[in-house]
Design an enzyme around this catalytic site. Sequence first.
Site, mmCIF file in Angstrom:
data_model
loop_
_atom_site.group_PDB
_atom_site.id
_atom_site.type_symbol
_atom_site.label_atom_id
_atom_site.label_comp_id
_atom_site.label_asym_id
_atom_site.label_seq_id
_atom_site.Cartn_x
_atom_site.Cartn_y
_atom_site.Cartn_z
ATOM 1 N N TYR A 193 -3.761 -26.526 -9.447
ATOM 2 C CA TYR A 193 -4.618 -26.569 -10.633
ATOM 3 C C TYR A 193 -5.459 -25.318 -10.807
ATOM 4 C CZ TYR A 193 -8.392 -27.707 -13.822
ATOM 5 O OH TYR A 193 -9.305 -27.658 -14.842
ATOM 6 N N ASP A 224 -1.137 -34.123 -14.704
ATOM 7 C CA ASP A 224 -1.461 -34.518 -16.072
ATOM 8 C C ASP A 224 -1.850 -33.306 -16.927
ATOM 9 O OD1 ASP A 224 -3.552 -35.254 -13.872
ATOM 10 O OD2 ASP A 224 -4.740 -34.554 -15.576
ATOM 11 N N LYS A 284 -2.245 -41.861 -10.009
ATOM 12 C CA LYS A 284 -3.360 -41.705 -10.951
ATOM 13 C C LYS A 284 -2.797 -41.592 -12.366
ATOM 14 C CE LYS A 284 -5.038 -37.655 -11.827
ATOM 15 N NZ LYS A 284 -5.759 -36.355 -11.998
HETATM 16 C C1 B12 Z 1 -6.089 -29.329 -23.423
HETATM 17 C C2 B12 Z 1 -7.502 -29.650 -22.982
HETATM 18 C C3 B12 Z 1 -7.911 -29.206 -21.721
HETATM 19 C C4 B12 Z 1 -6.993 -28.422 -20.794
HETATM 20 C C5 B12 Z 1 -7.058 -26.948 -21.209
HETATM 21 C C6 B12 Z 1 -5.770 -26.241 -20.865
HETATM 22 C C7 B12 Z 1 -5.760 -24.900 -21.489
HETATM 23 N N1 B12 Z 1 -5.246 -23.961 -20.778
HETATM 24 O O1 B12 Z 1 -6.224 -24.735 -22.611
HETATM 25 C C8 B12 Z 1 -7.656 -28.717 -19.422
HETATM 26 C C9 B12 Z 1 -7.045 -29.976 -18.836
HETATM 27 C C10 B12 Z 1 -7.593 -27.591 -18.415
HETATM 28 C C11 B12 Z 1 -9.067 -29.040 -19.859
HETATM 29 C C12 B12 Z 1 -10.108 -28.965 -19.012
HETATM 30 C C13 B12 Z 1 -11.402 -29.270 -19.391
HETATM 31 N N2 B12 Z 1 -11.803 -29.730 -20.588
HETATM 32 CO CO1 B12 Z 1 -10.652 -29.980 -22.046
HETATM 33 N N3 B12 Z 1 -9.632 -30.591 -23.414
HETATM 34 C C14 B12 Z 1 -8.387 -30.399 -23.806
HETATM 35 C C15 B12 Z 1 -8.013 -31.202 -25.054
HETATM 36 C C16 B12 Z 1 -7.304 -32.449 -24.588
HETATM 37 C C17 B12 Z 1 -7.127 -30.518 -26.096
HETATM 38 C C18 B12 Z 1 -7.624 -29.163 -26.555
HETATM 39 C C19 B12 Z 1 -6.464 -28.478 -27.229
HETATM 40 O O2 B12 Z 1 -5.627 -27.888 -26.572
HETATM 41 N N4 B12 Z 1 -6.315 -28.644 -28.560
HETATM 42 C C20 B12 Z 1 -5.171 -28.123 -29.286
HETATM 43 C C21 B12 Z 1 -5.527 -26.777 -29.954
HETATM 44 C C22 B12 Z 1 -4.318 -26.183 -30.652
HETATM 45 O O3 B12 Z 1 -6.508 -27.049 -30.918
HETATM 46 P P1 B12 Z 1 -7.858 -26.168 -30.998
HETATM 47 O O4 B12 Z 1 -8.313 -25.817 -29.635
HETATM 48 O O5 B12 Z 1 -8.822 -26.875 -31.871
HETATM 49 O O6 B12 Z 1 -7.416 -24.815 -31.720
HETATM 50 C C23 B12 Z 1 -7.128 -24.773 -33.102
HETATM 51 C C24 B12 Z 1 -8.347 -24.450 -33.940
HETATM 52 O O7 B12 Z 1 -9.559 -24.871 -33.365
HETATM 53 C C25 B12 Z 1 -8.287 -22.967 -34.127
HETATM 54 N N5 B12 Z 1 -8.825 -22.107 -33.075
HETATM 55 C C26 B12 Z 1 -9.205 -22.386 -31.815
HETATM 56 N N6 B12 Z 1 -9.617 -21.271 -31.201
HETATM 57 C C27 B12 Z 1 -9.496 -20.249 -32.099
HETATM 58 C C28 B12 Z 1 -9.787 -18.895 -32.004
HETATM 59 C C29 B12 Z 1 -9.563 -18.052 -33.098
HETATM 60 C C30 B12 Z 1 -9.867 -16.621 -33.018
HETATM 61 C C31 B12 Z 1 -9.064 -18.607 -34.307
HETATM 62 C C32 B12 Z 1 -8.846 -17.744 -35.465
HETATM 63 C C33 B12 Z 1 -8.765 -19.958 -34.388
HETATM 64 C C34 B12 Z 1 -8.991 -20.769 -33.286
HETATM 65 O O8 B12 Z 1 -6.905 -22.735 -34.200
HETATM 66 C C35 B12 Z 1 -6.203 -23.618 -33.327
HETATM 67 C C36 B12 Z 1 -4.940 -24.013 -34.030
HETATM 68 O O9 B12 Z 1 -5.257 -24.692 -35.217
HETATM 69 C C37 B12 Z 1 -9.424 -31.507 -25.630
HETATM 70 C C38 B12 Z 1 -9.534 -32.872 -26.332
HETATM 71 C C39 B12 Z 1 -8.907 -32.818 -27.703
HETATM 72 N N7 B12 Z 1 -7.956 -33.672 -27.961
HETATM 73 O O10 B12 Z 1 -9.285 -31.981 -28.509
HETATM 74 C C40 B12 Z 1 -10.299 -31.499 -24.381
HETATM 75 C C41 B12 Z 1 -11.750 -30.973 -24.483
HETATM 76 C C42 B12 Z 1 -11.774 -29.765 -25.385
HETATM 77 N N8 B12 Z 1 -12.057 -30.608 -23.106
HETATM 78 C C43 B12 Z 1 -13.279 -30.860 -22.838
HETATM 79 C C44 B12 Z 1 -13.871 -30.607 -21.559
HETATM 80 C C45 B12 Z 1 -15.343 -30.976 -21.411
HETATM 81 C C46 B12 Z 1 -13.105 -30.046 -20.535
HETATM 82 C C47 B12 Z 1 -13.671 -29.765 -19.147
HETATM 83 C C48 B12 Z 1 -14.847 -28.836 -19.220
HETATM 84 C C49 B12 Z 1 -13.976 -31.100 -18.458
HETATM 85 C C50 B12 Z 1 -14.425 -30.870 -17.072
HETATM 86 N N9 B12 Z 1 -15.715 -30.673 -16.940
HETATM 87 O O11 B12 Z 1 -13.585 -30.880 -16.198
HETATM 88 C C51 B12 Z 1 -12.484 -29.148 -18.382
HETATM 89 C C52 B12 Z 1 -12.763 -27.728 -17.915
HETATM 90 C C53 B12 Z 1 -12.200 -26.679 -18.840
HETATM 91 C C54 B12 Z 1 -13.229 -25.605 -19.207
HETATM 92 N N10 B12 Z 1 -14.019 -25.137 -18.270
HETATM 93 O O12 B12 Z 1 -13.325 -25.251 -20.362
HETATM 94 C C55 B12 Z 1 -14.019 -31.492 -23.975
HETATM 95 C C56 B12 Z 1 -14.988 -30.561 -24.689
HETATM 96 C C57 B12 Z 1 -16.215 -31.366 -25.133
HETATM 97 C C58 B12 Z 1 -17.067 -30.545 -26.015
HETATM 98 N N11 B12 Z 1 -16.858 -30.648 -27.327
HETATM 99 O O13 B12 Z 1 -17.876 -29.821 -25.532
HETATM 100 C C59 B12 Z 1 -12.868 -32.010 -24.825
HETATM 101 C C60 B12 Z 1 -13.173 -32.104 -26.319
HETATM 102 C C61 B12 Z 1 -12.503 -33.384 -24.244
HETATM 103 C C62 B12 Z 1 -13.681 -34.301 -24.214
HETATM 104 N N12 B12 Z 1 -13.908 -35.094 -25.245
HETATM 105 O O14 B12 Z 1 -14.414 -34.302 -23.236
HETATM 106 N N13 B12 Z 1 -9.135 -29.411 -21.148
HETATM 107 C C1 LIG Z 2 -6.796 -31.446 -10.037
HETATM 108 C C2 LIG Z 2 -7.988 -31.055 -10.834
HETATM 109 N N1 LIG Z 2 -8.972 -30.342 -10.283
HETATM 110 C C3 LIG Z 2 -10.068 -29.963 -10.984
HETATM 111 C C4 LIG Z 2 -10.236 -30.320 -12.310
HETATM 112 C C5 LIG Z 2 -11.474 -29.874 -13.037
HETATM 113 O O1 LIG Z 2 -11.635 -28.529 -12.790
HETATM 114 P P1 LIG Z 2 -12.835 -27.721 -13.389
HETATM 115 O O2 LIG Z 2 -14.048 -28.244 -12.734
HETATM 116 O O3 LIG Z 2 -12.484 -26.335 -13.051
HETATM 117 O O4 LIG Z 2 -12.826 -28.005 -14.857
HETATM 118 C C6 LIG Z 2 -9.258 -31.050 -12.914
HETATM 119 C C7 LIG Z 2 -9.457 -31.405 -14.350
HETATM 120 O O5 LIG Z 2 -8.760 -32.054 -14.985
HETATM 121 C C8 LIG Z 2 -8.105 -31.435 -12.182
HETATM 122 O O6 LIG Z 2 -7.129 -32.130 -12.733
#
Ligand code: B12
Ligand SMILES: Cc1ncc(COP(=O)(O)O)c(C=O)c1O
Lengths: 276, 276, 523, 523
Positions: D266, D301, D373
């Site tokens: 991860y 996941d 899980k």
């Molecule tokens: C995928 C995801 C993850 C993945 C990210 C993988 C990755 N490499 O991106 C993983 C599992 C790693 C992850 C982890 C976390 N996540 Co997350 N994650 C999501 C999730 C499920 C989907 C986001 C996504 O991919 N959307 C799809 C994209 C295409 O949409 P988008 O981002 O909106 O982008 C579009 C537009 O916004 C725009 N856009 C976006 N950026 C930009 C930039 C530019 C320049 C332009 C022009 C347009 C643009 O264009 C895109 C296309 O239309 C959301 C929940 C949800 N369903 O929204 C939560 C969410 C965003 N995550 C959240 C959180 C809190 C986390 C964590 C911090 C949780 C934690 N503490 O462990 C962690 C840590 C990550 C971190 N430090 O940021 C929260 C954020 C809450 C908030 N609003 O503050 C959400 C909303 C879930 C929740 N309800 O708690 N996450």
């Molecule tokens: C295996 C694992 N480790 C750590 C995290 C959270 O990591 P971080 O604290 O960097 O957001 C996740 C979040 O989904 C996870 O699946």
Amino acid sequence: MSDDSRGSIAASASERGADRGAESGRSTVSEGSVVRPYGDTTGDGMVQTSFTLPVPPGPKAEGAALQLAHKMGIEPAMVVHSHGIGEGFTFFVVYGSVRHLVDLDAVHVEERPYPLLSPSEVNAAVKARLRRSLVVLGACIGTDAHTVGIDAILNLKGFAGEKGLEYYRELQVANLGAQVSVPELVHAARARKADAVLVSQVVTQKDAHLRNTRELAGAFREAMGESRPLLVVGGPRFDPAMAAELGVDKVFGRGTTPGEVASYLVHALVPEEATP
Amino acid sequence: MSDDSRGSIAASASERGADRGAESGRSTVSEGSVVRPYGDTTGDGMVQTSFTLPVPPGPKAEGAALQLAHKMGIEPAMVVHSHGIGEGFTFFVVYGSVRHLVDLDAVHVEERPYPLLSPSEVNAAVKARLRRSLVVLGACIGTDAHTVGIDAILNLKGFAGEKGLEYYRELQVANLGAQVSVPELVHAARARKADAVLVSQVVTQKDAHLRNTRELAGAFREAMGESRPLLVVGGPRFDPAMAAELGVDKVFGRGTTPGEVASYLVHALVPEEATP
Amino acid sequence: MSGLELDGELVRRARELATRAAAPVVDLARTHTTVSVERATLRLAGLTGTDPVLGDGEVPWVNRVVDAVQEQVGLAHGVSLPVWHALTSGTAPDLAALAEQVGAGTARFALPDDPEPAREAARAAVGAGLARIDANRARREDLVATHGDPPRRPWIYLIVATGDIYEDIPQAQAAARAGADVIAVIRSTGQSLLDYVPEGATRTGYAGTYATQENFRLMRAALDDVSAELGRYVRLTNYASGLCMPEIAVLAGLERLDMMLNDAMYGILFRDINPRRTFVDQRFSRMVHARAGIIINTGEDNYLTTADAVDEAHTVTVSQLLNETLAHEAGLADWQLGLGHAFEIDPAVPESFRLELAHALLARGLFPDAPLKWMPPTKHMTGDVFGGYLLDGFFNLAGALTGQGILLVGMMTEAVVTPWLSDRDLALRNVRYVLSAAGNLHEDFAPRPGGFIDRRAHSVLTDAVQLLERIADHEQGLIQAIADGTFGITKRSPDGGKGRDGVFRTAAGAYNPALELMEGVRV
Amino acid sequence: MSGLELDGELVRRARELATRAAAPVVDLARTHTTVSVERATLRLAGLTGTDPVLGDGEVPWVNRVVDAVQEQVGLAHGVSLPVWHALTSGTAPDLAALAEQVGAGTARFALPDDPEPAREAARAAVGAGLARIDANRARREDLVATHGDPPRRPWIYLIVATGDIYEDIPQAQAAARAGADVIAVIRSTGQSLLDYVPEGATRTGYAGTYATQENFRLMRAALDDVSAELGRYVRLTNYASGLCMPEIAVLAGLERLDMMLNDAMYGILFRDINPRRTFVDQRFSRMVHARAGIIINTGEDNYLTTADAVDEAHTVTVSQLLNETLAHEAGLADWQLGLGHAFEIDPAVPESFRLELAHALLARGLFPDAPLKWMPPTKHMTGDVFGGYLLDGFFNLAGALTGQGILLVGMMTEAVVTPWLSDRDLALRNVRYVLSAAGNLHEDFAPRPGGFIDRRAHSVLTDAVQLLERIADHEQGLIQAIADGTFGITKRSPDGGKGRDGVFRTAAGAYNPALELMEGVRV
Ligand code: B12
Ligand SMILES: Cc1ncc(COP(=O)(O)O)c(C=O)c1O
Ligand code: B12
Ligand SMILES: Cc1ncc(COP(=O)(O)O)c(C=O)c1O
């Protein structure tokens, strides 16, 4: 999926009036009597709302949704979802923080001004202090055919584990059922010398329940004036604070139990002192 | 479960301000530019809302919920459900009619002031009128690790059927990925002579996205002043109307497509006339 | 889904008992007529409109004429002989003119000495109405052939209920575009107690819209438009049950409605309508539906709103069997029997979902050729709209798992308001997700013989047979059972209830051209 | 539920390939140490606290000491020999005092000529820490014996994420009272990139709360109270993955956490942490978890949030097999392997629910003794919270139908905010309804051999084996696969990423008492 809430509420006159506008500032902690909605942090003021606007989906619609959210005091507001319904309509889900503060001191709860009695206490009170059984008449008026509510109060079977009024030895209960016209009801009340008339109203579309209740009150006033029986109405969408407005003696809301009703009847109809 | 809505909205300054209080009367039909929420009849103003108050369940809590509903302009309001959460909290569902009118004329939709171009049109414009390829830098700043959004805009794969900016011959795209610090980004922008810097912010808790964006704008201003590259930010919870407030050139919200971004870049960076 | 193995012997016995229990009702219906049956006959003969001078002009001519006949000669022979005697003997050029005379108080009615001419004329007039019903049935078949039926079972059935036909229409069209296969327009709360059918386009119903011929026409036309637009024939439903069952059935046939709520007992139990009145009316109305090719929906689901869905599950089965036998007797085919049942078990009951599956499979097994009407949770819906939306999703899943024919879409605001536009839209999204994501799960659903579901279904069927035995043993059969409060724990005596004075035992020589033409035998 | 018949030969082959593919990683881990491994060792020996003068006093002593050793003698031999040499040779009375000297810049480190005394002292000091971990494990077993385990599988796993430990605590307790069996405290977004572990009770995290020893202690104590109140041992989870995996694992052991998010990849994939760093760290941290009796949760996941859940389903299976073999090598037993998978298929995909069932049953069949899980939908959740609530209900149903071990409760506001108090409560109501109403539906769930579900599971397994073959064939195995972007379509080179300068190849004579004591063999 059960609905735990009970009892009777009255929002104070002031709140019932127009919106006093935005409260300035944000109380980060809810001290004493002023609180704000709670999302995940004290004082964050978070609420969810959804509604439909008669406009086609698109930027303009989203702007309109934001405008409404702001007028509701949600600031900042996020339109987190929207989709068109047919042509011409858009459904929105909005999240955000409301500015408003909730002043608990301004909430006037009509504390039940009478004790909750057990069936035997009710019977005892009626027997000892009224010296005759109490005549209770129940019905659904107008075209409302929802009898489950009034039956829950009157029938032996009862509600929420409490037996209905028919179970009370000292209460003489007649349940006229549904779709009873107001004149019929007045006539029956006279004929049976009813002490109390219990009426249920469940259908509320276009405020039918309020209109019917006013009609009821009016008819009894006209027909019997001072000597009219105690008028009690109930239904899931009544605000128990509205009794006065509606011209009846008492209004019961959703989740009412037979015991509450019986206790009220004793309070309202049985003299403190035994009648000589 | 898809979210159809797109595009950029700006609620006019006036609405962003404090609630103007209750609109008198109820427009039974929504004529022209004034509308009300629609439940099942034009003009009924019906909305649904839910929230939690930090008070234990009971009549007092219900009164508090009604008070809040009234302050939000819901009149009459029905508390149709409530249940306690732990001790000390109560969750409510409220239905009712909002007094507020929505004035569509007051909604200022920022009509896209530039045409939507196809990739080949973008390439042609850059080639012909800029006479060099356009350098685009992308990143997620701060501790935000959500790259899917920026990738959707930049990567070949693209989004919603549109190819990402890497697909455009005349755009020189570098995607720095996530967790890039602002100083790193400024340095990279200078080094690569970036024309535009695209930044994604997805985590919004405690308005992290707003704070980070302001920091970004400040850093570039300081480091490069007038000669700073075009600053574009995006993310699902941004309000596209906030660009000015945040000190960047453009803000994109949820559902943005690569084509919209490319078209904007041409509009903002490519001169109307070919550069001699 | 792999259905249940029901005990064939028990099933045979159940049907035989149901037929015996219903016999006294059939007998009653064959030997009586009602004001509504007679008015329906005049409607078939083309009499429309209201008396402009009486009241606010809401009283239909059919009521005026039938009342006049009743006053002058009674209804023991029906209205047809006196009415067409008057016409054939030249007192009036046509029905409309005759009605005018009734209005003016100048009409005189008598029984003819030679009934033949009157009979002939009546037969011809009523035949014209039936011909129009036949034409509508053919037209429906054409349209279904052109546009096609819904792509899958269950058909998605949705309600509109604004009270205003002009709000109903766009909402119905939006619902159809969003995937509804069947639109039901709920009636205004009071209508089923009106002893006449209102006229014209109406905008003032409570919790529903008045059922009028014009409202029927407007809505059917609007749905024909969307049907063409969508390339899918969208069906229209309304409610027959009530004091005017026969007349509404006729209007439904004349305006090409596709389904009607029509239960042999609903009006009695839930509207306190006189049992005799209802039994006579339901038979005539069902004969009209049979002729019109309309699918009926019965109302067993309602019992579970007043009685407990687990304790009283067998009463639903009993009622379905009774509705079936009465429907067959009135000439309805199995494909026309939308027998009702519902997902009304308290969700707090352990295994509630599997109990629902057992009940639904039992109905499916008992009536393999009927398009069962699967009703959503209502009684245990609360203001918790989130929980309600989830519960509706599981209701939809149960429908798919057990092969229901008509799925009535549940609304998350069931406990709050009559459905909003958005409620309906969200509800359809719910259905679409469940059917698309899990619609074929029945392939993997195999209740074990002797397992929880199988045992439950069997015990409900056994209880049903025992109850039917008790009912059949009584010489008043079903009539007595209703007086005993067997269904929906509601007691109704044969002599009580509304509209009882509109029932008449028919005398020798009584004549009803509609019955004659529909049964092909003279009554 | 009647599981699937998996092809035993294929399964055997898959495991064998996974072990081969992971070999280079194990090799790497056995021949390197990291700053975090060394700091973790000092924490086991009891060194705590931060340097008050540096920065804002946030730098822990363990960092100061390890950095000093690195400067003066390098880390090729680990810190233990230089540190305990200093202590045994009397330059400082104890670790704390030695740290002070480091702070003052007066500490001098060197490798001893005779390592024995230093080894002995180090072994004793670290042994004390391990003893405390052992005691915690025993204590947990007692408490489980007293209060009992959750009444059923799956265990209900719920997240709190306010950023403020003092808001987290009441929310966690409310969640436990509402039915949660496992509470996870999400970390502040940035923490996993910090190369030190913050100290003390914290209130300022973003989208999560800092993982600190004191926060661990406070929350565990709060949950011990509710456990007693509820008569059910409520488990506590936090996150190991990140730059401080080994240290956080140690703190979790010292404060009796019960589960830890700990994935071999991860941090590499989703935090861009250097692969070598992570591989060394994960092995040490997992040895600590093994010793502490902690259940790990892996992160497959997450792949489905960046890659498509249908197209890339087999990469989840591959990753599960790799996590399994690496976990076994580190000494974890099957019951400790909470392998991750998720309900992330686009709900608009036809048959999406049955596809989910196929994937879930495959995992169940492959890892019969692991408490899988089961992660809820996130990627396809939108602002439509009603649709989201429904989708979570079907996720819960899939968990029950396929016998998942740990059910992570989905939130309707997934796409909107970090969960609100009410979101969590509604989510638990959702779980309670589904498990009580349909929890036993698996008895009636029998995917047909050769049917849709069976075929899908088999094809995913086949794809997984083919992918494993490609990986195993490369001499860098998994390390290369990651560089190729095999998982979550994210490419990470072995030389890139954060924290790579904290990795050191161990020299001959290198010594780590913790590894020695945990492995029972000298490293
Ligand atoms: C995928 C995801 C993850 C993945 C990210 C993988 C990755 N490499 O991106 C993983 C599992 C790693 C992850 C982890 C976390 N996540 Co997350 N994650 C999501 C999730 C499920 C989907 C986001 C996504 O991919 N959307 C799809 C994209 C295409 O949409 P988008 O981002 O909106 O982008 C579009 C537009 O916004 C725009 N856009 C976006 N950026 C930009 C930039 C530019 C320049 C332009 C022009 C347009 C643009 O264009 C895109 C296309 O239309 C959301 C929940 C949800 N369903 O929204 C939560 C969410 C965003 N995550 C959240 C959180 C809190 C986390 C964590 C911090 C949780 C934690 N503490 O462990 C962690 C840590 C990550 C971190 N430090 O940021 C929260 C954020 C809450 C908030 N609003 O503050 C959400 C909303 C879930 C929740 N309800 O708690 N996450
Ligand atoms: C295996 C694992 N480790 C750590 C995290 C959270 O990591 P971080 O604290 O960097 O957001 C996740 C979040 O989904 C996870 O699946
Ligand atoms: C059961 C039911 C029926 C049954 C009624 C059977 C019967 N004999 O009662 C049947 C199927 C016949 C029915 C029919 C219709 N119904 Co209905 N029905 C319901 C349902 C599902 C449950 C109501 C109920 O029994 N609640 C349980 C009882 C115990 O609760 P209660 O009524 O609130 O009573 C409690 C308190 O309110 C209080 N109380 C109530 N009355 C009184 C009186 C006194 C004196 C006191 C002290 C206390 C008291 O004490 C009771 C115990 O706590 C509701 C939806 C819902 N889930 O609420 C719709 C609902 C009430 N029905 C509705 C409608 C519109 C109809 C129809 C008019 C639809 C139609 N056009 O066909 C028809 C016609 C009936 C008519 N003309 O009134 C709407 C009303 C909408 C509105 N707010 O205006 C509802 C809300 C459904 C909906 N969302 O559309 N219905
Ligand atoms: C069979 C049947 N008829 C009629 C109705 C509606 O009757 P009313 O219009 O009297 O409310 C229902 C309502 O559920 C029904 O089930």
